[in-house]
Design a protein around this motif. Structure first.
Motif, PDB file in Angstrom:
ATOM      1  N   UNK A 121       0.814  -1.203   0.000  1.00 59.23           N
ATOM      2  CA  UNK A 121       0.000   0.000   0.000  1.00 59.23           C
ATOM      3  C   UNK A 121       0.851   1.258   0.000  1.00 59.23           C
ATOM      4  N   UNK A 122       0.205   2.382   0.270  1.00 62.24           N
ATOM      5  CA  UNK A 122       0.856   3.683   0.130  1.00 62.24           C
ATOM      6  C   UNK A 122       0.462   4.591   1.292  1.00 62.24           C
ATOM      7  N   UNK A 123       1.382   5.460   1.692  1.00 65.77           N
ATOM      8  CA  UNK A 123       1.092   6.457   2.707  1.00 65.77           C
ATOM      9  C   UNK A 123       0.375   7.631   2.069  1.00 65.77           C
ATOM     10  N   UNK A 124      -0.577   8.255   2.776  1.00 68.73           N
ATOM     11  CA  UNK A 124      -1.382   9.320   2.180  1.00 68.73           C
ATOM     12  C   UNK A 124      -0.582  10.478   1.605  1.00 68.73           C
ATOM     13  N   UNK A 125       0.462  10.915   2.300  1.00 72.12           N
ATOM     14  CA  UNK A 125       1.183  12.114   1.876  1.00 72.12           C
ATOM     15  C   UNK A 125       2.411  11.813   1.026  1.00 72.12           C
ATOM     16  N   UNK A 126       2.588  10.552   0.625  1.00 75.02           N
ATOM     17  CA  UNK A 126       3.794  10.183  -0.110  1.00 75.02           C
ATOM     18  C   UNK A 126       3.490   9.907  -1.587  1.00 75.02           C
ATOM     19  N   UNK A 127       4.553   9.714  -2.342  1.00 67.56           N
ATOM     20  CA  UNK A 127       4.429   9.392  -3.761  1.00 67.56           C
ATOM     21  C   UNK A 127       3.679   8.083  -3.956  1.00 67.56           C
ATOM     22  N   UNK A 128       2.781   8.073  -4.942  1.00 68.03           N
ATOM     23  CA  UNK A 128       2.018   6.864  -5.271  1.00 68.03           C
ATOM     24  C   UNK A 128       2.006   6.699  -6.789  1.00 68.03           C
ATOM     25  N   UNK A 129       2.675   5.670  -7.269  1.00 61.63           N
ATOM     26  CA  UNK A 129       2.748   5.424  -8.704  1.00 61.63           C
ATOM     27  C   UNK A 129       2.584   3.930  -8.954  1.00 61.63           C
ATOM     28  N   UNK A 130       1.728   3.583  -9.910  1.00 61.61           N
ATOM     29  CA  UNK A 130       1.605   2.211 -10.395  1.00 61.61           C
ATOM     30  C   UNK A 130       2.129   2.183 -11.832  1.00 61.61           C
TER      31      UNK A 130
ATOM     32  N   UNK B 230       3.570   5.035 -16.550  1.00 60.77           N
ATOM     33  CA  UNK B 230       3.547   5.299 -15.111  1.00 60.77           C
ATOM     34  C   UNK B 230       2.258   6.028 -14.757  1.00 60.77           C
ATOM     35  N   UNK B 231       1.515   5.495 -13.823  1.00 57.04           N
ATOM     36  CA  UNK B 231       0.229   6.053 -13.407  1.00 57.04           C
ATOM     37  C   UNK B 231       0.414   6.714 -12.048  1.00 57.04           C
ATOM     38  N   UNK B 232       0.507   8.036 -12.032  1.00 58.51           N
ATOM     39  CA  UNK B 232       0.781   8.784 -10.808  1.00 58.51           C
ATOM     40  C   UNK B 232      -0.535   9.222 -10.172  1.00 58.51           C
ATOM     41  N   UNK B 233      -0.827   8.690  -9.001  1.00 53.43           N
ATOM     42  CA  UNK B 233      -2.053   9.072  -8.292  1.00 53.43           C
ATOM     43  C   UNK B 233      -1.712   9.614  -6.902  1.00 53.43           C
TER      44      UNK B 233
END
Length: 643
Positions: free
Chosen positions: A33-42, A87-90
């Motif tokens: 998973x991902x932290x709310x305030x951090x980079x999130x890319x699939x 790269x899908x940056x969300x």
């Protein structure tokens, strides 16, 4: 009626076509998973040639609503088995919850966004360290290798018995090296020093369940220190290795190890600083400083961490830190591990990084005691100037463990102690190394700039730590996405869509058939073990004795560039390692600790965010990661359809 049949036929054809297209594209995520305030890319990866024109969407599972959408952006082109990648940056999504990504009909596995997604993961990986214990093994609740060992190459007559029982088995075999054990011990001590609140106390010093008023990570680090003290028993005695590749003659549970012709004894190699090898092959050793430096830094940090818990023990560590460093000064050069029947060994070709770390930790320990210590710090800085950038950074290949440890830890410790131009020099060395990797990584969607050599996951983990330390030293966020991409790679955002850590997270695609006697013979889970990782196709094809035991479930994702197999027969990509796992424990501890720190985040791409009121909901608890020993995970996993 004929029109009806024709319509049904058309629908069936379209359905079949849709299914075929779906199976030619995948969305890879970080299963943790991902932290709310951090980079999130699939990463979207496909084998089709038609350009992807649809936007990607983020769907909230609880409501079923699309909460974010954006264009897929730049096509990064072919990579490995794929013809196109995106790269899908969300990163704009910061609300905690459960989600999945969609691009047309292609859907990712579910994932979580929350501040606690990494909680408990470092402690989980300590399970593997405990399982690797030699002497007394708490997982098996049985003893092994209690007769170690008989000396070779030492000042005493060959075959003299010396007590060196204890420590950790190096990987899924039972060899033991100071090289990897000292590095692992240092990482465990540093993890506690830097992130003490992350670790729990659920085990005793012997590894069995039960609290002992000491964090489990310290119990494990002390297990390593105890063995290292046995391997450096006198001021001028230093051993480098226990056992050799005769270990590979067959698989067995540890207590059945009798491969060396002397009952249950195994050979222990004295560190001479000269080439060694009892059988066909020999190493290229030139000195002892690479081993001596690792001894010294582990002992010096152990003194700092344990001095208030056990003063007498800490004083012993302090003395051995000094004697080991002195031996390194007397015999500069590399102390490679000894091969045997096969040509494989740890071909370490650098030592100044080890002496740099030893010197700065001696400085730290000396200052605590009120000693004058400037000479130690000056020496550390001077060593750092000799090898400013760890040589594998930016390289396409390297020999096995040629540049080890895979990160120059000393640079971080020196940079924390020096000021002005010297500090900027050291930080610049880190930045230069990261930039070399970035120049390669930015050309592909997975941001891979780490070479696919043996133990590529260990390199990836170390490089992510270097990016972390650079960010902490400078506040410079320019490599945040590169750092996160390395972390994501380890836990599912890779061509195979698998986590490389056994059992982490629960319910995800993780190794189930590793090259391990524990799983192969006893079907025991090796929870928390980080496997070697993918290797270049050319390396795999040229290795000795590799033969897959089952049909390759990842066949669709193999390529001439790189391969990975979840198969017992592949010791090159799917064997867990003790030292890699220890490094990962540090990285995971840092990730959990960052939840309480002020975040530094890469700027997300601009996109349309669908605003809505947050529904009232109960918190979702993570599924337990415990497994029964009798569970046939390998059989279950082979039947599961991959997404």
């Amino acid at each position: 009626m004929r029109k009806l049949f024709l319509l049904i036929g058309i629908i069936c054809c379209l359905t079949a076509f849709k299914s075929t297209v779906d199976e030619q594209a995948w969305i890879r995520i970080n299963f943790l998973g991902y932290r709310p305030a951090r980079t999130k890319v699939a990463v979207w990866a496909g084998k089709t040639t038609e350009a992807v024109t649809q936007p990607f969407q983020v769907v909230e599972i609880q409501t079923g609503k699309v909460v974010y959408e954006n264009t897929v952006g730049r096509d990064f082109g072919a990579y490995g088995p794929f013809t196109q990648t995106y790269r899908l940056d969300f990163s704009a999504i910061k609300k905690p919850g459960r989600y999945y990504l969609k691009v047309g009909t292609v859907q990712s596995p579910e994932f979580r966004i929350a501040d606690d997604v990494y909680n408990g993961t470092a402690d989980f990986c300590l399970r593997y360290m405990r399982q690797q214990r030699s002497g007394y093994n708490p997982f098996l609740k049985d003893s092994c290798h209690t007769h170690d060992g008989y000396t070779m190459y030492g000042p005493m007559p060959d075959s003299t018995h010396i007590d060196v029982s204890g420590g950790w088995h190096d990987a899924s075999d039972y060899l033991q090296y100071v090289t990897t054990s000292a590095n692992a011990t240092y990482h465990l001590l540093a993890a506690y020093r830097d992130f003490p609140r992350v670790f729990g106390d659920r085990h005793q010093a012997n590894g069995l369940e039960g609290s002992n008023s000491q964090a489990d990570v310290l119990d494990e680090a002390r297990w390593g220190l105890d063995w290292l003290l046995k391997m450096h028993p006198k001021d001028d005695w230093m051993f480098n290795q226990l056992a050799d590749d005769r270990d590979h003659s067959g698989i067995r549970i540890p207590k059945q190890d009798s491969a060396y012709g002397k009952g249950y004894e195994r050979p222990v190699y004295f560190a001479t600083g000269k080439p060694q090898g009892l059988l066909r092959h020999k190493n290229r050793a030139t000195g002892v400083a690479s081993t001596a430096g690792k001894f010294s830094s582990a002992f010096a940090l152990g003194f700092q961490v344990l001095r208030r818990r056990d003063q007498e023990y800490a004083e012993r560590l302090w003395q051995r830190a000094q004697t080991a460093y002195k031996l390194g000064l007397q015999k500069p050069g590399v102390c490679q591990t000894a091969p045997g029947r096969a040509p494989y060994f740890y071909e370490e070709d650098n030592y100044v990084d080890d002496m740099e770390l030893a010197a700065v930790e001696l400085y730290n320990a000396a200052r605590i005691q009120g000693y004058k210590a400037a000479d130690y710090l000056n020496s550390a800085y001077a060593y750092g100037l000799i090898e400013p950038v760890t040589p594998w950074l930016g390289a396409d290949t390297a020999r096995h463990y040629q540049w080890y440890p895979f990160i120059n830890i000393g640079h971080y410790e020196v940079a924390k102690r020096v000021v002005d131009s010297r500090r900027q020099h050291i930080i610049g060395f880190y930045r230069s190394g990261i930039e070399k990797v970035w120049q390669k990584a930015q050309s592909n969607a997975f941001y891979r700039g780490v070479p696919f050599i043996w133990c590529s996951n260990n390199l990836t983990t170390s490089f992510a730590i270097q990016c972390l330390w650079y960010r902490k030293l400078t506040g410079d966020n320019r490599y945040a996405q590169l750092e996160q991409a390395c972390f994501d790679w380890l836990f599912g955002c890779n061509p195979w869509g698998t986590s490389f850590v056994y059992g982490l997270p629960a319910g995800a695609d993780t190794p189930s058939d590793p090259h391990s006697a524990f799983t192969h013979i006893g079907n025991y889970p090796i929870d928390g073990g980080l496997v070697d990782g993918p290797v270049y196709g050319r390396i795999y094809k040229n290795l000795i004795g590799i033969q897959l035991k089952d049909p390759d479930e990842y066949e669709a994702f193999q390529s001439d560039l790189v391969v990975y197999h979840d198969d017992y027969g592949d010791y090159s990509t799917n064997e867990p390692t003790m030292d890699g796992t220890a490094s990962l424990i540090y990285l995971l501890a840092s990730k959990q600790a960052e939840a309480t720190e002020t975040p530094v985040v890469a700027a997300p791409a601009k996109a349309k965010v669908v605003k809505k009121k947050a529904p009232v909901r109960k918190s979702i608890k993570r599924k337990s990661s415990g497994r029964k020993k009798t569970t046939g995970r390998s059989t279950v996993k082979k039947k599961r359809r991959r997404r």
